[in-house]
Motif scaffolding. Structure first.
Motif, short mmCIF file in Angstrom:
data_model
loop_
_atom_site.label_atom_id
_atom_site.label_comp_id
_atom_site.label_asym_id
_atom_site.label_seq_id
_atom_site.Cartn_x
_atom_site.Cartn_y
_atom_site.Cartn_z
N THR A 184 22.35 -0.51 19.05
CA THR A 184 22.24 0.64 19.48
C THR A 184 20.79 1.26 18.21
OG1 THR A 184 23.44 1.96 21.87
CG2 THR A 184 20.40 3.06 20.49
N LEU A 185 21.66 0.81 17.02
CA LEU A 185 20.35 1.14 16.01
C LEU A 185 19.72 0.03 15.67
CD1 LEU A 185 24.08 1.96 13.24
CD2 LEU A 185 21.82 3.29 14.79
N GLU A 186 20.64 -1.22 15.89
CA GLU A 186 19.77 -2.59 15.91
C GLU A 186 18.44 -2.70 16.92
OE1 GLU A 186 19.45 -4.43 13.13
OE2 GLU A 186 20.86 -6.10 13.51
N ASP A 187 17.98 -2.55 17.89
CA ASP A 187 17.18 -2.13 19.10
C ASP A 187 16.05 -1.18 18.86
OD1 ASP A 187 18.44 -4.73 20.39
OD2 ASP A 187 19.66 -3.33 21.86
N SER A 188 16.36 -0.03 18.27
CA SER A 188 15.98 0.72 18.32
C SER A 188 15.11 1.01 17.08
CB SER A 188 16.67 2.66 18.83
OG SER A 188 17.20 2.55 19.76
N GLY A 189 16.10 1.01 15.89
CA GLY A 189 15.62 1.25 14.62
C GLY A 189 15.02 0.04 13.12
N THR A 190 16.19 -1.50 13.64
CA THR A 190 15.41 -2.17 12.60
C THR A 190 13.92 -2.74 12.93
OG1 THR A 190 17.72 -2.78 12.27
CG2 THR A 190 16.22 -4.81 12.41
N VAL A 191 13.79 -3.21 14.74
CA VAL A 191 13.05 -3.30 15.23
C VAL A 191 11.23 -2.92 15.59
CG1 VAL A 191 14.03 -5.34 16.77
CG2 VAL A 191 13.56 -2.73 17.83
N THR A 192 11.62 -0.99 15.41
CA THR A 192 10.63 -0.53 16.09
C THR A 192 9.70 -0.56 14.33
OG1 THR A 192 12.24 1.57 15.86
CG2 THR A 192 11.47 1.03 18.09
N SER A 193 10.86 -0.27 13.20
CA SER A 193 9.58 0.73 11.69
C SER A 193 8.84 -0.94 11.15
CB SER A 193 11.05 -0.03 10.40
OG SER A 193 11.79 -1.67 10.51
N VAL A 194 8.96 -1.74 11.61
CA VAL A 194 7.34 -2.57 11.51
C VAL A 194 5.88 -1.75 12.59
CG1 VAL A 194 8.03 -4.33 13.84
CG2 VAL A 194 6.74 -4.91 11.09
N LEU A 195 6.71 -0.91 13.56
CA LEU A 195 5.17 -0.58 14.40
C LEU A 195 5.01 0.40 13.80
CD1 LEU A 195 7.10 -1.02 17.41
CD2 LEU A 195 5.38 -2.50 16.54
N VAL A 196 5.75 1.25 13.16
CA VAL A 196 4.73 2.53 12.29
C VAL A 196 3.69 1.63 11.16
CG1 VAL A 196 5.93 4.63 11.47
CG2 VAL A 196 7.02 4.24 12.65
N PRO A 197 2.62 2.66 11.00
CA PRO A 197 1.87 2.16 10.28
C PRO A 197 2.48 2.47 8.61
CG PRO A 197 0.18 3.01 11.27
CD PRO A 197 2.18 3.54 12.23
N ALA B 62 4.15 -1.86 6.28
CA ALA B 62 3.21 -1.79 5.33
C ALA B 62 3.34 -2.84 4.70
CB ALA B 62 3.35 -0.46 4.03
N TYR B 63 4.26 -4.03 4.56
CA TYR B 63 4.68 -4.84 3.74
C TYR B 63 4.15 -6.29 4.92
CZ TYR B 63 7.12 -9.21 2.62
OH TYR B 63 7.19 -10.39 1.89
N ASN B 64 4.54 -5.84 5.73
CA ASN B 64 4.19 -7.13 7.20
C ASN B 64 2.60 -6.89 7.00
OD1 ASN B 64 6.64 -8.84 8.29
ND2 ASN B 64 7.21 -6.62 8.05
N SER B 65 2.28 -5.77 7.62
CA SER B 65 0.51 -5.61 7.19
C SER B 65 -0.68 -6.51 6.22
CB SER B 65 0.24 -4.43 7.64
OG SER B 65 -1.39 -3.82 7.82
N GLY B 66 0.52 -5.91 5.05
CA GLY B 66 -0.12 -6.74 3.78
C GLY B 66 -0.51 -7.85 3.61
N VAL B 67 1.55 -8.70 4.01
CA VAL B 67 1.29 -9.60 3.52
C VAL B 67 0.40 -11.10 4.04
CG1 VAL B 67 2.88 -11.87 4.01
CG2 VAL B 67 3.29 -10.06 2.72
N LEU B 68 0.33 -9.99 5.58
CA LEU B 68 -0.33 -10.69 7.41
C LEU B 68 -1.82 -10.81 7.11
CD1 LEU B 68 1.97 -10.60 9.77
CD2 LEU B 68 1.81 -12.39 7.74
N GLY B 69 -2.13 -9.50 6.77
CA GLY B 69 -3.73 -9.43 6.42
C GLY B 69 -3.96 -8.80 7.96
N ILE B 70 -2.93 -8.54 8.76
CA ILE B 70 -3.52 -7.61 10.24
C ILE B 70 -3.37 -6.56 9.98
CG2 ILE B 70 -2.85 -7.98 12.34
CD1 ILE B 70 -1.93 -11.13 11.65
N PRO B 71 -3.98 -5.23 10.26
CA PRO B 71 -3.75 -3.84 10.50
C PRO B 71 -2.85 -3.66 11.27
CG PRO B 71 -6.12 -4.76 10.12
CD PRO B 71 -5.27 -5.68 10.58
N THR B 72 -1.37 -2.75 10.74
CA THR B 72 -0.84 -2.50 11.78
C THR B 72 -0.65 -1.93 13.29
OG1 THR B 72 0.82 -1.25 9.87
CG2 THR B 72 1.86 -1.12 12.34
N LEU B 73 -1.96 -1.32 13.57
CA LEU B 73 -2.34 -1.21 14.52
C LEU B 73 -3.15 -2.22 15.34
CD1 LEU B 73 -4.21 1.91 14.33
CD2 LEU B 73 -1.81 1.75 15.02
#
Length: 486
Positions: free
Chosen positions: A422-435, A441-452
């Motif tokens: 439950t921790l992984e299904d809820s914590g790990t994967v949703t972290s990248v959805l919060v701007p 912030a990392y993935n958006s910066g690296v990929l050059g694609i805004p989180t939203l």
């Protein structure tokens, strides 16, 4: 003295604990949707996080929380991100040298010959999943193969949000299931189960989530192909005119992936990647270097300046194609500074919330809100998502609920792998959805694609929390403590 101070502290109320979060979400929403849009990460969101932290400090002051205790927690939080900050700087340097060396252009060139719009998104998911499982890091997956896939997708004129969603979905699928992943090991450790039991138990919810994701991207892919964006011969020609395109440049990313697979330190691997980028530029792109330095021969001073500028500030490689002009540019280390700024401010907010007891109060409330088994799983899920939103740190969204809910799962006779999954299904994967979360912030910066932009299309990350709740609602694969020895 510390014990005496602790006895004078007032117990924080639920309203006080929630007030900074309400304030933060309200202002961030106003910033993003009404004022700055995609430019909110350029500075305004960072200051809003500090305003939220300031409000939390005031609440702590009313409850007799010493300011020294708060600042100490902030320092510890920021210190914990020092590795991530250095990685971000090296990723910026890597993107510059891998552009100059022809590594990224070659990936795009060969990728265009293999991939077409109808299968591109599904291929993104599968490729990123395989790489992430092998190396155990969604961050490194985004920073290496992810960057190349963004370039290919942009030349195919696929919406950037779709590209980002496919990359994120695949990268986080692999991150969840890899025994080398830090979050996989962390979730199993805080829950009290071994990592391989944890991985096997995660397969029940993770495989359906990724299958649905692949089906959705397949449907979208065939819709894209009907728009007829498939003739990339002109783009391929433009790439070959500017770079010496050769498969030999793939030796560099292969070495880096091998180093990471062999559990080399990410900082060491990325630094070696930067150096290999420089070496490969000198070997394979001498004509380009001559043109960029405006020299008839490569003298040390001009070559040194070009390489240092590529690593630290900017690189612009002009072509006769507008799409490639935007793609073949890099801001180096400097381009990562706004992301680093966001991480520091986010960790300051999380540190204050932790110090004044707000996070513990909110989690305790959720724990007591429901008495049923479904309520327990739902409380864990909501806690993980809220902690991703409030602490802006993926690890805290695993550690705090893991500690808080461990006894509750045992008291209901549930095996610890229920909690770890439950921790992984809820914590790990949703972290990248919060701007404002460090992962986003990392993935958006690296990929050059805004989180939203990628958020609506990160299907795997959106589906996963619901999948774990569906399994508990229908009591599918909910392991009991008495079943552990069977």
């Amino acid at each position: 003295m510390k014990e005496k101070i602790q006895t004078n502290r007032k117990k924080i109320t639920l309203f006080q604990a929630l007030l900074p979060i309400i304030f933060l979400i309200g202002l961030l929403g106003y910033n993003v949707f009404f004022v700055y849009g995609d430019q909110a990460l350029s500075g305004s969101n960072q200051f809003i996080l500090l305003l939220g932290a300031a409000l939390a400090v005031v609440i702590g002051w009313f409850n007799n929380v010493p300011i020294k205790e708060i600042t100490h927690e902030i320092y510890d939080n920021i210190k914990s991100t020092s590795g991530a900050i250095l990685i971000l700087l090296l990723v910026g340097a890597l993107s510059g040298t891998w552009l100059l060396s022809g590594i990224i252009p070659s990936m795009i060139y060969y990728g265009l010959q293999i991939l077409n719009p109808s299968i591109f998104l599904v291929a993104c998911v599968i490729i990123c999943a395989m790489v992430s499982i092998a190396i155990g890091s969604s961050w490194t997956t985004s920073a290496t193969i992810g960057i190349a896939l963004v370039g290919i997708g942009q030349t195919l004129q696929i919406h950037e949000g779709l590209i980002g969603g496919a990359i994120i979905s695949g990268a986080y699928f692999g991150d969840k299931l890899s025994p080398m992943s830090d979050t996989t090991n962390l979730a199993s450790a805080v829950s009290g189960t071994d990592v391989f039991t944890h991985i096997r138990y995660m397969l029940y919810t993770t495989l359906p989530s990724i299958i649905i994701t692949i089906v959705l991207f397949s449907i979208i892919g065939f819709t894209i192909s009907s728009q007829g964006v498939s003739d990339t011969s002109a783009i391929e020609l433009s790439i070959k005119e500017r770079f010496n395109v050769t498969p030999w440049v793939f030796v560099a990313p292969f070495i880096i992936l091998l180093m990471i697979y062999k559990k080399a330190e990410p900082l060491v691997a990325l630094f070696c990647g930067v150096l290999l980028g420089v070496i490969f530029a000198l070997i394979f792109q001498q004509n380009l270097l001559l043109e960029l330095t405006s020299k008839t021969y490569l003298d040390f001073k001009s070559l040194y300046k070009l390489i240092i500028d590529t690593i630290t500030t900017s690189t612009q490689i002009p072509t006769d194609n507008p799409t490639l002009n935007e793609l073949f540019s890099s801001s180096g280390m400097q381009g990562m500074l706004s992301t680093i700024w966001l991480i520091i401010c986010a960790m300051a907010f999380g540190g204050v919330m932790e110090a004044i007891g707000a996070l513990e109060r909110i989690t305790s409330f959720l724990l007591n809100l429901f008495s049923s088994m479904f309520g327990l799983f739902a409380s864990t899920t909501v806690s993980c998502i809220m902690l991703n939103m409030t602490t802006s740190d993926q690890y805290l969204s695993l550690v705090i609920p893991g500690k808080m809910f461990s006894k509750a799962y045992k008291s209901k006779g549930l095996a610890p792998e229920n909690l770890s999954r439950t921790l992984e299904d809820s914590g790990t994967v949703t972290s990248v959805l919060v701007p404002w979360n460090t992962c986003a912030a990392y993935n958006s910066g690296v990929l050059g694609i805004p989180t939203l932009s990628y958020l609506p299309y990160a299907f795997f990350n959106i589906i996963s929390p619901f999948m774990t709740l569906i399994f508990v609602a229908f009591k599918i694969k909910i392991r009991q403590l008495k079943d552990e020895n069977k």
